[in-house]
Design an enzyme around this catalytic site. Structure first.
Site, PDB file in Angstrom:
ATOM      1  N   ASN A   9       0.723  -1.017  -0.022  1.00 42.23           N
ATOM      2  CA  ASN A   9       0.115   0.020  -0.046  1.00 42.23           C
ATOM      3  C   ASN A   9       0.811   1.156  -0.085  1.00 42.23           C
ATOM      4  O   ASN A   9       1.362   1.388   1.028  1.00 42.23           O
ATOM      5  CB  ASN A   9      -0.979   0.019   1.145  1.00 42.23           C
ATOM      6  CG  ASN A   9      -1.712   1.172   1.435  1.00 42.23           C
ATOM      7  OD1 ASN A   9      -2.018   2.009   0.643  1.00 42.23           O
ATOM      8  ND2 ASN A   9      -2.322   1.194   2.452  1.00 42.23           N
ATOM      9  N   LYS A  11       0.111   4.158  -0.166  1.00 39.68           N
ATOM     10  CA  LYS A  11      -0.325   5.231   0.452  1.00 39.68           C
ATOM     11  C   LYS A  11      -0.338   6.773  -0.367  1.00 39.68           C
ATOM     12  O   LYS A  11      -0.386   6.641  -1.807  1.00 39.68           O
ATOM     13  CB  LYS A  11      -0.039   5.766   1.863  1.00 39.68           C
ATOM     14  CG  LYS A  11      -0.200   4.249   2.562  1.00 39.68           C
ATOM     15  CD  LYS A  11       0.064   4.459   4.230  1.00 39.68           C
ATOM     16  CE  LYS A  11      -0.123   2.764   4.894  1.00 39.68           C
ATOM     17  NZ  LYS A  11       0.016   3.079   6.216  1.00 39.68           N
ATOM     18  N   HIS A  94      -9.264   0.971   5.221  1.00 36.99           N
ATOM     19  CA  HIS A  94      -7.965   1.270   5.976  1.00 36.99           C
ATOM     20  C   HIS A  94      -8.287   2.253   7.034  1.00 36.99           C
ATOM     21  O   HIS A  94      -9.045   3.091   6.870  1.00 36.99           O
ATOM     22  CB  HIS A  94      -7.006   1.762   4.783  1.00 36.99           C
ATOM     23  CG  HIS A  94      -5.705   1.851   5.484  1.00 36.99           C
ATOM     24  ND1 HIS A  94      -5.438   2.725   6.353  1.00 36.99           N
ATOM     25  CD2 HIS A  94      -4.572   0.788   5.173  1.00 36.99           C
ATOM     26  CE1 HIS A  94      -3.843   2.238   6.725  1.00 36.99           C
ATOM     27  NE2 HIS A  94      -3.596   1.328   6.030  1.00 36.99           N
ATOM     28  N   GLU A  96      -6.456   4.523   8.212  1.00 42.59           N
ATOM     29  CA  GLU A  96      -6.420   6.018   7.951  1.00 42.59           C
ATOM     30  C   GLU A  96      -7.612   6.701   7.100  1.00 42.59           C
ATOM     31  O   GLU A  96      -8.085   7.741   7.273  1.00 42.59           O
ATOM     32  CB  GLU A  96      -5.148   6.148   6.705  1.00 42.59           C
ATOM     33  CG  GLU A  96      -3.781   6.047   7.910  1.00 42.59           C
ATOM     34  CD  GLU A  96      -2.617   5.074   6.891  1.00 42.59           C
ATOM     35  OE1 GLU A  96      -2.695   5.326   5.766  1.00 42.59           O
ATOM     36  OE2 GLU A  96      -1.837   4.581   7.451  1.00 42.59           O
ATOM     37  N   GLU A 166      -4.913  -4.962  10.658  1.00 41.98           N
ATOM     38  CA  GLU A 166      -4.056  -3.860  10.935  1.00 41.98           C
ATOM     39  C   GLU A 166      -4.335  -3.259  12.034  1.00 41.98           C
ATOM     40  O   GLU A 166      -5.005  -2.221  12.305  1.00 41.98           O
ATOM     41  CB  GLU A 166      -4.122  -2.838   9.629  1.00 41.98           C
ATOM     42  CG  GLU A 166      -3.571  -3.573   8.142  1.00 41.98           C
ATOM     43  CD  GLU A 166      -3.031  -2.303   7.326  1.00 41.98           C
ATOM     44  OE1 GLU A 166      -2.173  -2.943   6.812  1.00 41.98           O
ATOM     45  OE2 GLU A 166      -3.600  -1.620   7.036  1.00 41.98           O
ATOM     46  N   GLY A 172       3.132   2.010  10.798  1.00 40.04           N
ATOM     47  CA  GLY A 172       4.049   3.247  10.731  1.00 40.04           C
ATOM     48  C   GLY A 172       4.523   3.464  11.820  1.00 40.04           C
ATOM     49  O   GLY A 172       5.335   4.475  11.936  1.00 40.04           O
ATOM     50  N   SER A 212       3.735  -2.394  10.207  1.00 38.58           N
ATOM     51  CA  SER A 212       5.246  -2.345  10.437  1.00 38.58           C
ATOM     52  C   SER A 212       5.987  -3.646  10.060  1.00 38.58           C
ATOM     53  O   SER A 212       6.801  -4.277  10.881  1.00 38.58           O
ATOM     54  CB  SER A 212       5.665  -2.106  11.979  1.00 38.58           C
ATOM     55  OG  SER A 212       5.090  -0.505  12.123  1.00 38.58           O
TER      56      SER A 212
HETATM   57  P1  13P Z   1       3.450   0.215   7.694  1.00 36.65           P
HETATM   58  O1  13P Z   1       3.763  -1.232   7.122  1.00 36.65           O
HETATM   59  O2  13P Z   1       4.244   1.478   7.165  1.00 36.65           O
HETATM   60  O3  13P Z   1       3.483   0.162   9.296  1.00 36.65           O
HETATM   61  O4  13P Z   1       1.918   0.324   7.074  1.00 36.65           O
HETATM   62  C1  13P Z   1       0.819  -0.496   7.077  1.00 36.65           C
HETATM   63  C2  13P Z   1      -0.325  -0.066   6.285  1.00 36.65           C
HETATM   64  O5  13P Z   1      -1.065   0.570   6.917  1.00 36.65           O
HETATM   65  C3  13P Z   1      -0.585  -0.991   5.305  1.00 36.65           C
HETATM   66  O6  13P Z   1      -1.788  -0.678   4.794  1.00 36.65           O
END
Ligand code: 13P
Length: 249
Positions: A9, A11, A94, A96, A166, A172, A212
């Site tokens: 992803n 983003k 997601h 976010e 997740e 992150g 992560s």
């Molecule tokens: P990270 O791997 O940067 O923690 O992000 C995970 C994520 O949100 C994938 O959709």
């Protein structure tokens, strides 16, 4: 046998030339695992990415979409628009999107319906925040996220759904759920599915872990019996790291 999947992803990262460079790097690396590989560039780069990767076994997928067929929804993108540029799979829910764009379970149920009505595959994301984990409420939270957005579907729909757990506190942050925490939650998710749809459906749905995942922890996480792959953020922006994760299977 459940599909193993590693999806990147990206983003809101990478303009067009950065997208082209990353794809160029990805195409140079040999895939030695049996996992399906997907990457999710931002909307403006989907068509270019699809064209560049269509002769490879890397699938280009979208990060989001709207539920309406078309109409007065300024700034939004529909399922048929995604399909018209070759996209067959979409990430929905997601954290976010939930946190910064107020996406609710109700809205996500409509998005899932719209994707399925357009014969798309959905990677449906969910996960608890740190307070839920600390208070021991994480299973309740995850259970209701799944039920509220997906349990109106019939069993057949789950042929087109991939789940992605997740935990928000691991996205992150560099802090990963331990392989045991991931396994426990994935087993809970599978049981939640089994209670509603039976073991056959529950055993056929791929459940990805995200948060992560890095080259140095992927193998241990992926070795857990109910972890069928990963949804990768930061590490997916580097071709070598991403393929180290893919090839960890
Ligand atoms: P990270 O791997 O940067 O923690 O992000 C995970 C994520 O949100 C994938 O959709």
């Amino acid at each position: 046998m459940r599909k193993q999947i590693v999806a990147g992803n990206w983003k809101m990262n990478n303009d067009l030339s950065q997208t082209e460079s990353l794809i160029y790097e990805l195409k140079k690396i040999e895939k030695t695992s049996t996992a399906e590989v997907m990457v999710a560039p931002t909307f403006t780069n989907l068509y270019k990415a699809f064209e560049s990767l269509k002769d490879t076994d890397i699938e280009v997928i979208a990060q989001n979409m709207h539920f309406a067929v078309n109409g007065a929804y300024t700034g939004e993108i529909s399922a048929s628009m995604l399909k018209s540029v070759g996209i067959q799979t979409v990430i929905l829910g997601h954290s976010e999107r939930r946190e910064y764009f107020n996406e609710t379970d109700e809205m996500l149920a409509k998005k899932v319906d719209a994707a399925l009505a357009n014969s798309m595959r959905v990677i449906f994301c969910f996960g608890e925040v740190l307070e839920d984990r600390k208070s021991g409420n994480h299973e309740n939270v995850v259970g209701s996220q799944i039920k509220n957005a997906l349990f109106h579907l019939d069993a057949d729909a789950f042929k087109h759904i991939v789940l992605a757990y997740e935990p928000v506190w691991a996205i992150g942050t560099g802090e990963t759920a331990s392989p045991e925490q991931a396994q426990d939650m994935h087993a809970f998710i599978r049981k939640t599915l089994a209670d509603k749809y039976g073991n056959e459906v529950a055993d056929s749905v791929s459940i990805l872990y995200g948060g992560s995942v890095k080259p140095n922890n992927a193998q241990e996480i992926f070795s857990k019996p109910d972890v069928d792959g990963g949804l990768i953020g930061g590490a997916a922006l580097n071709a070598t790291d991403f393929f180290a994760i893919v090839n960890a299977f």
